[in-house]
Write an enzyme that holds these catalytic residues in place. Structure first.
Site, PDB file in Angstrom:
ATOM      1  N   SER A   1      25.143  49.391  40.739  1.00 14.56           N
ATOM      2  CA  SER A   1      23.773  49.171  40.262  1.00 14.56           C
ATOM      3  C   SER A   1      22.995  50.479  40.316  1.00 14.56           C
ATOM      4  CB  SER A   1      23.103  48.149  41.184  1.00 14.56           C
ATOM      5  OG  SER A   1      21.703  48.190  41.034  1.00 14.56           O
TER       6      SER A   1
ATOM      7  N   TYR B   1      20.746  46.273  49.438  1.00 16.30           N
ATOM      8  CA  TYR B   1      21.618  46.009  48.280  1.00 16.30           C
ATOM      9  C   TYR B   1      22.153  47.325  47.705  1.00 16.30           C
ATOM     10  CZ  TYR B   1      22.555  44.653  43.347  1.00 16.30           C
ATOM     11  OH  TYR B   1      23.113  44.456  42.099  1.00 16.30           O
TER      12      TYR B   1
ATOM     13  N   LYS C   1      26.054  48.712  47.615  1.00 16.50           N
ATOM     14  CA  LYS C   1      26.734  49.126  46.372  1.00 16.50           C
ATOM     15  C   LYS C   1      27.217  50.573  46.494  1.00 16.50           C
ATOM     16  CE  LYS C   1      26.214  45.476  43.600  1.00 16.50           C
ATOM     17  NZ  LYS C   1      27.352  44.706  43.100  1.00 16.50           N
TER      18      LYS C   1
HETATM   19  N1  NAD Z   1      22.293  41.374  36.275  1.00 18.15           N
HETATM   20  C1  NAD Z   1      21.758  42.541  36.605  1.00 18.15           C
HETATM   21  O1  NAD Z   1      20.631  42.878  36.215  1.00 18.15           O
HETATM   22  C2  NAD Z   1      22.572  43.504  37.451  1.00 18.15           C
HETATM   23  C3  NAD Z   1      22.082  44.797  37.639  1.00 18.15           C
HETATM   24  C4  NAD Z   1      22.812  45.671  38.446  1.00 18.15           C
HETATM   25  C5  NAD Z   1      24.023  45.251  39.009  1.00 18.15           C
HETATM   26  N2  NAD Z   1      24.454  43.973  38.813  1.00 18.15           N
HETATM   27  C6  NAD Z   1      25.713  43.553  39.449  1.00 18.15           C
HETATM   28  O2  NAD Z   1      26.565  42.964  38.473  1.00 18.15           O
HETATM   29  C7  NAD Z   1      27.329  41.892  39.048  1.00 18.15           C
HETATM   30  C8  NAD Z   1      27.179  40.638  38.236  1.00 18.15           C
HETATM   31  O3  NAD Z   1      25.802  40.322  38.132  1.00 18.15           O
HETATM   32  P1  NAD Z   1      25.298  38.915  37.584  1.00 18.15           P
HETATM   33  O4  NAD Z   1      23.993  39.170  36.932  1.00 18.15           O
HETATM   34  O5  NAD Z   1      26.380  38.227  36.828  1.00 18.15           O
HETATM   35  O6  NAD Z   1      25.053  38.177  38.969  1.00 18.15           O
HETATM   36  P2  NAD Z   1      25.121  36.617  39.285  1.00 18.15           P
HETATM   37  O7  NAD Z   1      24.318  36.409  40.525  1.00 18.15           O
HETATM   38  O8  NAD Z   1      24.814  35.818  38.084  1.00 18.15           O
HETATM   39  O9  NAD Z   1      26.688  36.431  39.627  1.00 18.15           O
HETATM   40  C9  NAD Z   1      27.261  36.792  40.843  1.00 18.15           C
HETATM   41  C10 NAD Z   1      28.317  35.755  41.166  1.00 18.15           C
HETATM   42  O10 NAD Z   1      28.915  36.115  42.417  1.00 18.15           O
HETATM   43  C11 NAD Z   1      29.194  34.912  43.078  1.00 18.15           C
HETATM   44  N3  NAD Z   1      29.349  35.145  44.523  1.00 18.15           N
HETATM   45  C12 NAD Z   1      28.366  35.354  45.439  1.00 18.15           C
HETATM   46  N4  NAD Z   1      28.899  35.472  46.663  1.00 18.15           N
HETATM   47  C13 NAD Z   1      30.246  35.354  46.516  1.00 18.15           C
HETATM   48  C14 NAD Z   1      31.330  35.397  47.412  1.00 18.15           C
HETATM   49  N5  NAD Z   1      31.142  35.543  48.731  1.00 18.15           N
HETATM   50  N6  NAD Z   1      32.581  35.261  46.917  1.00 18.15           N
HETATM   51  C15 NAD Z   1      32.788  35.072  45.586  1.00 18.15           C
HETATM   52  N7  NAD Z   1      31.792  35.000  44.681  1.00 18.15           N
HETATM   53  C16 NAD Z   1      30.531  35.153  45.157  1.00 18.15           C
HETATM   54  C17 NAD Z   1      28.007  33.999  42.790  1.00 18.15           C
HETATM   55  O11 NAD Z   1      28.331  32.638  43.022  1.00 18.15           O
HETATM   56  C18 NAD Z   1      27.747  34.335  41.329  1.00 18.15           C
HETATM   57  O12 NAD Z   1      28.405  33.418  40.470  1.00 18.15           O
HETATM   58  C19 NAD Z   1      26.857  41.797  40.504  1.00 18.15           C
HETATM   59  O13 NAD Z   1      27.758  42.529  41.308  1.00 18.15           O
HETATM   60  C20 NAD Z   1      25.504  42.477  40.507  1.00 18.15           C
HETATM   61  O14 NAD Z   1      25.218  43.034  41.766  1.00 18.15           O
HETATM   62  C21 NAD Z   1      23.770  43.092  38.044  1.00 18.15           C
END
Ligand code: NAD
Length: 321
Positions: free
Chosen positions: A122, A146, A150
């Site tokens: 991120s 967070y 990361k």
């Molecule tokens: N969406 C954004 O704006 C954004 C920005 C920067 C980074 N990210 C990163 O991208 C990735 C995906 O983001 P997203 O928007 O799809 O997030 P999201 O929250 O929709 O999906 C994350 C998934 O991880 C699962 N999860 C949580 N804890 C878990 C565990 N212990 N074991 C297995 N699964 C687990 C959750 O159930 C969820 O389905 C994440 O790593 C997030 O940190 C997202």
């Protein structure tokens, strides 16, 4: 080729799984099998290969060992708790974002199969006293738990790749908008809800002024970039396997104007402007002047316009809203 998506029930994980199923191939090979792993059940979709949905908690090494076998070629490590959750509950961020990443990498090490591991980092790894613009080489200086978790993941990904234990590639995602579904616990949630809710005829609150600037990418482009990132030859990545994923800077006024340009003036009238000092305090501390170079050179892309971004939401997600 067997693909494993960890965090497959999340917004990006679901879209990635569906896009790969439509595509049918990756890194020059046909996809023969895909495993959707998450703590909550991932929604099934049509795929031309066997699709397995399994429960997996990455904070538990035994659970990780059950889903990562020697036959897995590509692992998408998307499972995480989001920014405000990791800030509120330090243990969840440490156990899932930090130790979960470690368990996945350790399992790959045990297997000695050096799978491709695509890690969703991120832009929150940056912050504090570093000058603008932020470039790939700007030192990691996270200002949240967070972002720190990361950043630790990135360092491990680099080191395990250097040792030949995995073929890692990490991408620092911009804020993903327009995000489908329900609001989540991210402080950035309003950056999707001020568009998504009005597009669906509902009111939404904007807690910042219209001059507020931020760095965005659509879910569709994010998934395309993750797939491109999977296919980059390892030798083209260099020693540092982690980089900024392209996005673009827009003000709140620009994103609302983009919505109006695509669907007319009515949805924008549903936006209420209401100060929320805590959200404002957090998000105005975030950086928005990012200048990725490595990922652009390697063929990853930002959205052409925010109008495109609105159209992607209407095409991909609104029918299911
Ligand atoms: N969406 C954004 O704006 C954004 C920005 C920067 C980074 N990210 C990163 O991208 C990735 C995906 O983001 P997203 O928007 O799809 O997030 P999201 O929250 O929709 O999906 C994350 C998934 O991880 C699962 N999860 C949580 N804890 C878990 C565990 N212990 N074991 C297995 N699964 C687990 C959750 O159930 C969820 O389905 C994440 O790593 C997030 O940190 C997202």
């Amino acid at each position: 080729m067997k693909v494993l998506i960890l965090g497959a029930a999340g917004v990006i994980g679901q879209k990635l799984g569906q896009t790969l199923a439509q595509r049918g191939h990756l890194r020059g090979e046909t996809i023969d099998a895909m495993v959707l792993a998450d703590v909550v059940a991932a929604k099934p979709f049509d795929a031309p290969f066997p699709l397995e949905s399994v429960a997996c908690d990455i904070s538990n090494p035994a659970s990780v060992a059950q889903v990562i076998g020697a036959d897995v070629d590509v692992i998408y490590l998307l499972a995480a708790v989001v920014s405000s959750h990791a800030e509120e509950v330090l243990d969840d961020g440490l156990n899932i974002n930090m130790m979960g990443t470690f368990h996945v990498l350790q399992r790959c090490r045990e297997l000695e199969t050096a799978p491709v591991v695509v890690f969703s980092s991120s832009n929150a790894v940056y912050g504090g006293e570093v000058p603008d613009p932020i470039i790939d080489e700007t030192f990691l200086n996270p200002q949240t738990s967070y972002g720190t978790q990361k950043a630790i993941g990135e360092l491990l990904l680099n080191d395990f790749s250097r040792r030949g234990l995995i073929d890692g590639r990490g991408f620092r995602l911009p804020t993903i908008s327009v995000r489908p579904g329900k609001p989540n616990r991210a402080a950035s949630g309003f950056m999707s809800s001020i568009l998504r809710e009005p597009l669906n005829g509902q009111e939404a609150i904007c807690p910042v002024s219209e001059e507020f600037s931020h760095y965005y990418l659509s879910p569709r482009k994010c998934v395309e970039n993750l797939i491109k990132g999977t296919e980059i030859p390892a030798e083209d990545l260099g020693e540092n396997r982690c980089m900024i994923m392209p996005g673009k800077q827009w003000t709140i006024r620009q994103v609302i104007d983009a919505m109006t340009a695509v669907v007319g003036p009515e949805p924008a009238k549903l936006i209420k402007w209401e100060s929320q000092p805590e959200i404002e305090r957090i998000v105005t501390g975030w950086r928005f002047d990012f200048q990725p170079q490595k990922s652009l050179k390697l063929g990853l892309e930002a959205d052409n316009s925010f109008e495109d971004n609105i159209r992607y939401y209407i095409e991909d997600d609104q029918p299911f809203a």
